[in-house]
Structure formats: C-alpha cells, structure tokens
Design a protein around this motif. Structure first.
Motif, PDB file in Angstrom:
ATOM      1  N   HIS A  27       0.865  -1.179   0.000  1.00 59.70           N
ATOM      2  CA  HIS A  27       0.000   0.000   0.000  1.00 59.70           C
ATOM      3  C   HIS A  27       0.899   1.226   0.000  1.00 59.70           C
ATOM      4  CE1 HIS A  27      -3.652  -2.373   0.806  1.00 59.70           C
ATOM      5  NE2 HIS A  27      -2.908  -3.076   1.638  1.00 59.70           N
ATOM      6  N   TRP A  29       2.134   5.109  -1.954  1.00 62.10           N
ATOM      7  CA  TRP A  29       1.585   6.458  -1.992  1.00 62.10           C
ATOM      8  C   TRP A  29       0.254   6.572  -2.726  1.00 62.10           C
ATOM      9  CZ3 TRP A  29       2.403  10.072   1.255  1.00 62.10           C
ATOM     10  CH2 TRP A  29       3.599  10.113   1.962  1.00 62.10           C
ATOM     11  N   PRO A  30       0.027   5.827  -3.823  1.00 61.15           N
ATOM     12  CA  PRO A  30      -1.316   5.917  -4.444  1.00 61.15           C
ATOM     13  C   PRO A  30      -2.438   5.559  -3.472  1.00 61.15           C
ATOM     14  CG  PRO A  30       0.227   4.882  -5.957  1.00 61.15           C
ATOM     15  CD  PRO A  30       0.951   5.013  -4.635  1.00 61.15           C
ATOM     16  N   SER A  31      -2.181   4.520  -2.639  1.00 63.32           N
ATOM     17  CA  SER A  31      -3.174   4.123  -1.638  1.00 63.32           C
ATOM     18  C   SER A  31      -3.363   5.218  -0.588  1.00 63.32           C
ATOM     19  CB  SER A  31      -2.739   2.820  -0.968  1.00 63.32           C
ATOM     20  OG  SER A  31      -3.589   2.477   0.107  1.00 63.32           O
ATOM     21  N   ARG A  32      -2.257   5.815  -0.139  1.00 63.12           N
ATOM     22  CA  ARG A  32      -2.343   6.891   0.849  1.00 63.12           C
ATOM     23  C   ARG A  32      -3.093   8.097   0.295  1.00 63.12           C
ATOM     24  NH1 ARG A  32       0.806   6.540   5.370  1.00 63.12           N
ATOM     25  NH2 ARG A  32       2.260   4.783   5.456  1.00 63.12           N
ATOM     26  N   LEU A  33      -2.754   8.497  -0.915  1.00 63.32           N
ATOM     27  CA  LEU A  33      -3.404   9.662  -1.516  1.00 63.32           C
ATOM     28  C   LEU A  33      -4.897   9.412  -1.698  1.00 63.32           C
ATOM     29  CD1 LEU A  33      -0.699  10.653  -4.156  1.00 63.32           C
ATOM     30  CD2 LEU A  33      -1.244  11.843  -2.016  1.00 63.32           C
ATOM     31  N   ARG A  34      -5.268   8.207  -2.136  1.00 61.82           N
ATOM     32  CA  ARG A  34      -6.686   7.868  -2.298  1.00 61.82           C
ATOM     33  C   ARG A  34      -7.411   7.966  -0.954  1.00 61.82           C
ATOM     34  NH1 ARG A  34      -8.063   1.871  -4.158  1.00 61.82           N
ATOM     35  NH2 ARG A  34      -6.945   1.500  -2.200  1.00 61.82           N
ATOM     36  N   SER A  35      -6.731   7.482   0.096  1.00 57.49           N
ATOM     37  CA  SER A  35      -7.341   7.500   1.417  1.00 57.49           C
ATOM     38  C   SER A  35      -7.481   8.923   1.951  1.00 57.49           C
ATOM     39  CB  SER A  35      -6.515   6.652   2.379  1.00 57.49           C
ATOM     40  OG  SER A  35      -7.134   6.557   3.641  1.00 57.49           O
ATOM     41  N   TYR A  36      -6.371   9.698   1.909  1.00 55.53           N
ATOM     42  CA  TYR A  36      -6.362  11.034   2.501  1.00 55.53           C
ATOM     43  C   TYR A  36      -7.246  12.035   1.752  1.00 55.53           C
ATOM     44  CZ  TYR A  36      -2.237   9.283   5.014  1.00 55.53           C
ATOM     45  OH  TYR A  36      -1.371   8.554   5.798  1.00 55.53           O
ATOM     46  N   PHE A  37      -7.339  11.894   0.428  1.00 57.97           N
ATOM     47  CA  PHE A  37      -8.030  12.913  -0.365  1.00 57.97           C
ATOM     48  C   PHE A  37      -9.392  12.473  -0.906  1.00 57.97           C
ATOM     49  CE2 PHE A  37      -3.566  14.213  -0.560  1.00 57.97           C
ATOM     50  CZ  PHE A  37      -3.693  15.534  -0.171  1.00 57.97           C
ATOM     51  N   ASP A  40     -11.241   9.284   3.213  1.00 60.76           N
ATOM     52  CA  ASP A  40     -11.434   9.944   4.509  1.00 60.76           C
ATOM     53  C   ASP A  40     -12.398  11.127   4.419  1.00 60.76           C
ATOM     54  OD1 ASP A  40      -9.749   8.140   5.747  1.00 60.76           O
ATOM     55  OD2 ASP A  40      -7.975   9.399   5.544  1.00 60.76           O
ATOM     56  N   HIS A 222      -4.932   6.171   7.107  1.00 59.55           N
ATOM     57  CA  HIS A 222      -4.661   5.465   5.855  1.00 59.55           C
ATOM     58  C   HIS A 222      -5.491   4.191   5.796  1.00 59.55           C
ATOM     59  CE1 HIS A 222      -1.543   3.249   3.105  1.00 59.55           C
ATOM     60  NE2 HIS A 222      -2.688   3.483   2.503  1.00 59.55           N
TER      61      HIS A 222
END
Length: 269
Positions: A27, A29-37, A40, A222
């Motif tokens: 998981h 940065w693509p997963s993090r960005l999808r989650s954060y922006f 969430d 995340h």
C-alpha cells in the motif's frame, strides 16, 4: 504455588494472540493519496450529513428504530466507498436476545457490524465518545450503552437500561477487550465484561472480525482497502450461571473468539 511464566510460554502465548497470517499487500503512496483525499473526506462527509439528518428524529424515536436505520445507512455508505467487501459466515448462529462479543481492532469495526448484522441492536461504548460532536449525541439519543471505565458508578443507569433491553429481546454488542488493539493482537478480556449476559441469562455469540486491523489500525487515517471477514460463532449458553462463573465463562468465550479468528472454531455450545 503459582510459577512465573517462562520465556518459552510467553512466546507461545504471544503467537496465539497474533493475527492470522495474510498475504503481504503493498500500500504505497497511491493508496495513501486515495485514502487522505477521497476516502477519509467522504467518510467525514457521510458522518456529518447522516448525523445532522438524524438529529430531529431522536426526539420522537421511542424504540431507536429510526436512528438505527440512519446508522445502518451511514455504515453502508462507508463500506460501499472503501472497496473492502465483507464475507459473512455463521449468520444462522445469531440468536435473540444475546450478547454479541466482538474483537476490536479498528474504528471501522462499528460500520462493519451495522452494515452486516440483520437486526437492530445496541452497542456498549466508552464514555469518551460522548465528547465527539454529532457522534456523541447520536450515541446517547439512540439508546446505546455508555460505560465509564474510570468511574463505573456513573454507568449504573446505563447498565440497568441495557439489562432491561436485553431481557426484552434487544441484542447488545460488546467489545470485551475494552478498546482497540494497538498492535493487531487479541487482548485479554476486561474483568466483568460478560456480566450483563449472566445477569440477563442470555446467550453469548462470539464474532471475529478478520482483517480490520490491517484495514485501518489505530493512530492512522490510511485506509488499506482489502477483503474482510466476519465470522459468527455458535451461541454459548449462560443458563444457570451466576456471577461466580464470570471468569470461567470469560475464558470459554475468549478461547472461542480466538479460534474463530484463526479459522478453527470448535463450535462450543
């Protein structure tokens, strides 16, 4: 005389408490960005909208049915957004009335329960949640069971209400570990966690949520989208048990929950 736990015994105990082995998932940065922006913000949006819409209904929803419907809709919106399908097994084991004992690893455990349990229920929650805007109000107005772990005497009224509801047939969901696991391991049950089941003489149904710690552990936003499981065990009877049996019953339920979590339930009745 009791003997101290050896390092070998400790290693075995920790291994038994560890989450089931699962394929390693990456998981980045693509997963993090999808989650954060995306994920969430959508969850916060659903919470604000559904919570706000439910506010006026709390004044005349005498049995909690309408507010439960709002909570279920909120949960289904969340589960439909996070791309994490839940495989449910053992629905036939659910009995009413009952205390449903669930392991607790993620803030998303509650939406999973609301989205997948096919009936109205109540949840025992920590008093700290009352401080959250909208969420705290909804918990209080919808008849959930507030437990003040720092000052149990403040919980007497809520416990009496829960006992009355249980005897009237309303299932109660509890997290007997007392809170979310910080490392994914199953925690020991709190003393007296199953007190209400014995007092009401209702069955205890163990439910293992598998994969939720990896989905969203504590202290992160995340969300790592992945398939989940909800494994429902066979009811464990409390017929004829008294408060002196609390410890042995707790051990029995804890073993069954652990076995469910590892996929090796023995179906204790």
């Amino acid at each position: 005389m009791p003997t101290s736990e050896t390092s070998e015994q400790k290693e075995v105990r920790e291994e038994l408490s560890s989450p089931p082995a699962a394929p390693v998932r990456k998981h980045g940065w693509p997963s993090r960005l999808r989650s954060y922006f995306i994920l969430d913000p959508l969850i916060f949006f659903y919470t604000f909208i559904m919570g706000s819409l439910s506010l006026p209904f709390g004044f005349f929803d005498s049995d909690g049915r309408i507010l439960h419907g709002f909570a279920r809709t909120w949960s289904r919106l969340i589960m439909g957004t996070i791309f994490s399908p839940v495989q449910v097994s053992g629905l036939e084991n659910l009995s009413r009335p009952s205390v449903i004992a669930v392991n607790h690893a993620s803030a998303l455990d509650i939406p999973i329960l609301y989205a997948n349990l096919p009936f109205q229920f109540r949840i025992a929650f920590k008093s700290e949640l009352l401080a959250y805007p909208i969420v705290g109000w909804h918990l209080k107005r919808s008849g959930q069971v507030c437990i003040d772990q720092q000052n149990p005497s403040r919980s007497i009224g809520s416990i009496r209400s829960a006992l009355k509801s249980l005897k009237a047939g309303m299932p109660l969901v509890i997290f007997p570990e007392g809170g979310r696991t910080p490392d994914g391991k199953l925690l020991p049950f709190l003393p007296g966690a199953l007190f209400l089941a014995i007092k009401a003489q209702v069955d205890i149904v163990p439910v293992a949520l598998v994969g939720t710690y990896d989905l969203l552990p504590m202290n992160t936003y995340h969300i790592k989208c992945q398939p989940l499981e909800m494994r429902i065990g066979k009811p464990i009877s409390t017929d004829g048990l008294g408060l002196r049996d609390t410890e042995s019953l707790s051990g029995k339920v804890q073993k069954e929950l652990r076995d469910l979590y590892f996929g090796q339930s023995s179906g204790v009745a």
